[in-house]
Motif scaffolding. Structure first.
Motif, mmCIF file in Angstrom:
data_model
loop_
_atom_site.group_PDB
_atom_site.id
_atom_site.type_symbol
_atom_site.label_atom_id
_atom_site.label_comp_id
_atom_site.label_asym_id
_atom_site.label_seq_id
_atom_site.Cartn_x
_atom_site.Cartn_y
_atom_site.Cartn_z
ATOM 1 N N LEU A 563 0.825 -1.203 0.000
ATOM 2 C CA LEU A 563 0.000 0.000 0.000
ATOM 3 C C LEU A 563 0.862 1.258 0.000
ATOM 4 N N LEU A 564 1.999 1.186 0.693
ATOM 5 C CA LEU A 564 2.946 2.292 0.722
ATOM 6 C C LEU A 564 4.290 1.786 0.232
ATOM 7 N N ARG A 565 4.901 2.528 -0.689
ATOM 8 C CA ARG A 565 6.206 2.143 -1.221
ATOM 9 C C ARG A 565 7.171 3.316 -1.074
ATOM 10 N N LEU A 601 6.277 9.018 0.206
ATOM 11 C CA LEU A 601 5.971 7.626 -0.094
ATOM 12 C C LEU A 601 4.919 7.552 -1.198
ATOM 13 N N ILE A 602 5.032 6.534 -2.033
ATOM 14 C CA ILE A 602 4.033 6.294 -3.064
ATOM 15 C C ILE A 602 2.859 5.567 -2.415
ATOM 16 N N ALA A 603 1.679 6.166 -2.464
ATOM 17 C CA ALA A 603 0.477 5.591 -1.854
ATOM 18 C C ALA A 603 -0.369 4.917 -2.931
ATOM 19 N N ALA A 604 -0.796 3.688 -2.667
ATOM 20 C CA ALA A 604 -1.594 2.936 -3.633
ATOM 21 C C ALA A 604 -2.931 3.628 -3.889
ATOM 22 N N PRO A 605 -3.502 3.456 -5.090
ATOM 23 C CA PRO A 605 -4.771 4.127 -5.420
ATOM 24 C C PRO A 605 -5.924 3.764 -4.497
ATOM 25 N N PRO A 621 -3.791 12.367 -2.329
ATOM 26 C CA PRO A 621 -3.948 11.159 -3.151
ATOM 27 C C PRO A 621 -2.666 10.807 -3.897
ATOM 28 N N GLY A 622 -2.215 9.577 -3.654
ATOM 29 C CA GLY A 622 -1.023 9.082 -4.317
ATOM 30 C C GLY A 622 0.271 9.338 -3.594
ATOM 31 N N ILE A 636 0.636 5.312 10.860
ATOM 32 C CA ILE A 636 -0.340 5.844 9.918
ATOM 33 C C ILE A 636 -1.525 4.890 9.852
ATOM 34 N N HIS A 637 -2.725 5.435 9.958
ATOM 35 C CA HIS A 637 -3.941 4.630 9.839
ATOM 36 C C HIS A 637 -4.484 4.788 8.428
ATOM 37 N N LEU A 638 -4.475 3.688 7.667
ATOM 38 C CA LEU A 638 -4.901 3.698 6.270
ATOM 39 C C LEU A 638 -6.316 3.146 6.163
ATOM 40 N N ARG A 639 -7.195 3.913 5.540
ATOM 41 C CA ARG A 639 -8.542 3.423 5.222
ATOM 42 C C ARG A 639 -8.631 3.253 3.717
#
Length: 641
Positions: A563-565, A601-605, A621-622, A636-639
């Motif tokens: 999800l994060l790169r 960081l690159i965030a997944a769509p 976004p992104g 980090i809390h990812l939804r």
């Protein structure tokens, strides 16, 4: 046992160290506990010193025959304590200590047999000069000791867990795993029979070379939690490296992960430390602890206990007056003034308290790769460098021994395969099945044997011989890297049949190949890279960068699912992802470098929102923008959409 991350230290009284019971001062202990609680300590490991609590004196008769065991020279009373050889005064003092801990909501881990401490034996006079692990008389009184202590204090709410004792595998020698197993089983069963309600911990000095008599699988069989005791000075392939390097910072996490995975039990990092100001300055020690707290917590380890609570530079007894290192190991000094390490505990405790409960009790991270360890290799060396390379490349690993079925995974690492035994045939059968279904397997060869290698790899070995000098790997897409020598390194003369050559050496000889297997593939590196890196004195954390393209190549299918790169130029930024029960994901980012890190960081769509709950950052976004101090992290809390 409490599911939250345990924060604490190993406790000896500030005025007396290991001699606190014979020089008991309840007011000192109360002030110690107040000071420790103030700096974020929640769990204390406390030690009923063996000769104080079981002061057995022998009475001998004709020809040295043992007639009677006395208690400090007097007949043992016909009471539960007397029959166990326990001193009532010491039991009352321990009860007072538990009272003081409960009043301050401090939980206690109790190593019941404390006969080895700070480089010396503490043993009752009656048992001195015997093998404390195999002599029947010793084991008899050891069992009585642990049963007597547990029976006396099993109703006390302040006691979190029991354990055998402090590093009891240092008490004597055993001939092999069977003798070690028998001793651990005798004491462990005695504890459980007396108190089946609390977990029993191992408490042993960890030996991770693969041939130890105190093997992690045996510890996992016999105990509810396994423990890791990790100090840079005594760890192979870590000793001599300065604090702040990759291997010194992460060795406690790798050791705990290895103990947990091989033992199939949760692990507590029960002792960590830097061994005082001759090994590291106070601020360096604080940074070391900060990095350990973040990495252990993110890796799913159950807690982190510092050695030790206080400095003992005013205690004029062995070992404190004779072993200089033992005197200045405290979170607090002899006047109870906090060291910078104590402030790190306070800060980390505050961070956990501020998180939502489901994030503070962080679930285990996703581990995309399985690292298979072979029986004849230096398993600690292979595991240490496989872990560091994987984390720097951007994915997580779990360790599996070669005698165990392989869990399902998309990526399998077989690092630095060594010896004529290689891996058992069932493991290769499993790997072939997983590759046919789409998995990737990476194999690096030191001198390991593989049955049916040509059919497996698409490469025929024509001959091999001892490699005497490091070899340089060259590849258009991987760059150039010098591969350090493993102790059993071989140079391979090969003929390629079904495989594709991805990299060669200076003479054009293939060094890295890939072969398709159904929907998956096998990468083969003709060098024992991981063991070579572990033994190379010139390869620190930043020097791993040339080797990361190799790990990124074999891990490409799993890295795209993150999800994060992270950017490739931030290898010492570690990312982990932890699925939560409601379908959201907790992510932890850790800066394992000595410099402030600002990174996008690159965030997944599919990430709908990302809330930075600990640390500094913002999401669009992104992109997730983070600012991370040295050796610190963010939560980090990812939804997801």
């Amino acid at each position: 046992m409490n599911e939250n991350f345990l924060l604490g230290c190993n406790y000896w009284a500030s005025h007396a160290g290991a001699f606190m019971w014979s020089r008991w001062d309840a007011e000192v202990v109360a002030r110690d506990f107040d000071a420790l609680a103030e700096c974020g300590q929640r769990v204390l490991r406390v030690f009923p010193l063996w000769p104080d609590f079981q002061p057995l004196d022998p009475v001998y008769g004709f020809a040295g025959r043992l007639i009677e065991m006395r208690l400090a020279g007097q007949p043992r009373p016909d009471t539960p304590a007397g029959r166990a050889g326990l001193d009532e005064t010491m039991l009352e003092r321990f009860a007072h200590l538990v009272d003081l801990a409960e009043e301050r909501r401090l939980q206690l881990i109790v190593p019941l047999l404390t006969g080895w401490m700070s480089g010396r034996l503490f043993v009752p006079a009656a048992l001195a000069n015997r093998n404390l692990l195999t002599d029947p008389l010793c084991v008899q009184w050891e069992v009585r000791l642990v049963k007597g202590l547990v029976e006396r204090f099993r109703d006390r709410s302040g006691i979190l867990a029991w354990e055998l004792g402090n590093e009891c595998n240092c008490l004597g020698s055993v001939t092999g795993r069977e003798e070690a197993w028998r001793w651990m089983q005798a004491l462990g069963d005695a504890i459980r029979a007396t108190d089946p309600t609390r977990p029993v911990l191992s408490g042993l000095w960890g030996e991770l070379d693969g041939g130890s008599s105190w093997a992690p699988p045996d510890l996992g069989e016999l105990f509810d939690l396994v423990t890791a005791h990790s100090y840079p000075h005594w760890m192979p392939h870590v000793m001599g490296w300065p604090l702040g390097e990759e291997r010194t910072l992460l060795h406690a996490t790798v050791a705990a992960r290895l103990q947990s995975d091989l033992g199939r039990r949760p692990c507590l990092a029960e002792e960590i430390g830097c061994l005082g100001p001759m090994y590291a300055g106070r601020q360096t020690a604080a940074e070391h602890l900060r990095g350990n707290l973040w990495n252990l917590w993110a890796e799913g380890i159950r807690g982190c206990l510092w050695w030790c609570s206080f400095d003992f530079d005013r205690v004029a007894d062995y070992p404190y007056d004779s072993i200089a290192m033992e005197a200045e190991l405290g979170l607090l000094d002899a006047e109870r003034r906090p060291r910078p390490t104590a402030e790190e505990y306070r800060n980390f405790a505050a961070m956990l308290d501020a998180l939502p409960p489901e994030l503070a009790a962080l679930p285990a991270p996703r581990r995309e790769a399985v690292c298979v360890l072979s029986p004849e290799q230096d398993q600690w060396a292979a595991a240490l460098m496989s872990f560091c390379l994987a984390r720097q490349a951007g994915f997580d690993v779990q360790f599996v021994p070669s005698d165990r079925s392989l869990p399902e995974a998309e990526l399998y690492l077989v690092p630095a395969l060594t010896g004529n035994q290689g891996l058992p045939a069932p493991r290769w059968a499993e790997l072939r099945e997983r590759m046919a279904a789409g998995a990737t397997v990476y194999l690096s060869l030191a001198d390991g044997a593989v049955a049916g290698f040509a059919a497996l790899s698409g490469v025929e070995i024509l001959r091999r011989g001892q490699r005497l000098t490091p070899v340089t790997l060259r590849a258009p897409e991987l760059g150039t890297m010098t591969l350090p020598l493993a102790p059993t390194e071989r140079a391979y003369d090969v003929q390629v049949h079904e495989a594709e050559v991805l990299a060669v050496d200076d003479t054009g000889e293939p060094l890295l190949t890939v072969c398709a297997h159904g929907a998956g593939r096998l990468y083969c590196l003709f060098a024992g890279l991981e063991t070579g890196l572990a033994l190379d004195r010139g390869v620190g954390g930043d020097e791993l960068a040339p080797y990361l393209p190799l790990y990124r190549l074999v891990a490409a299918p799993v890295l795209t699912q993150r999800l994060l790169r992270k950017p490739d130029d931030t290898p010492r930024l570690y990312l982990s992802e932890h699925p939560l029960a409601d379908g959201s994901v907790a992510a932890v980012a850790i800066n394992n470098s000595p410099h402030l890190l600002t990174v996008d960081l690159i965030a997944a769509p599919q990430i709908a929102s990302a809330e930075v709950l600990a640390g500094e950052g913002r999401f669009s976004p992104g992109v997730l923008h983070l600012v991370l101090p040295a050796y610190a992290g963010a939560v980090i809390h990812l939804r997801l959409s």
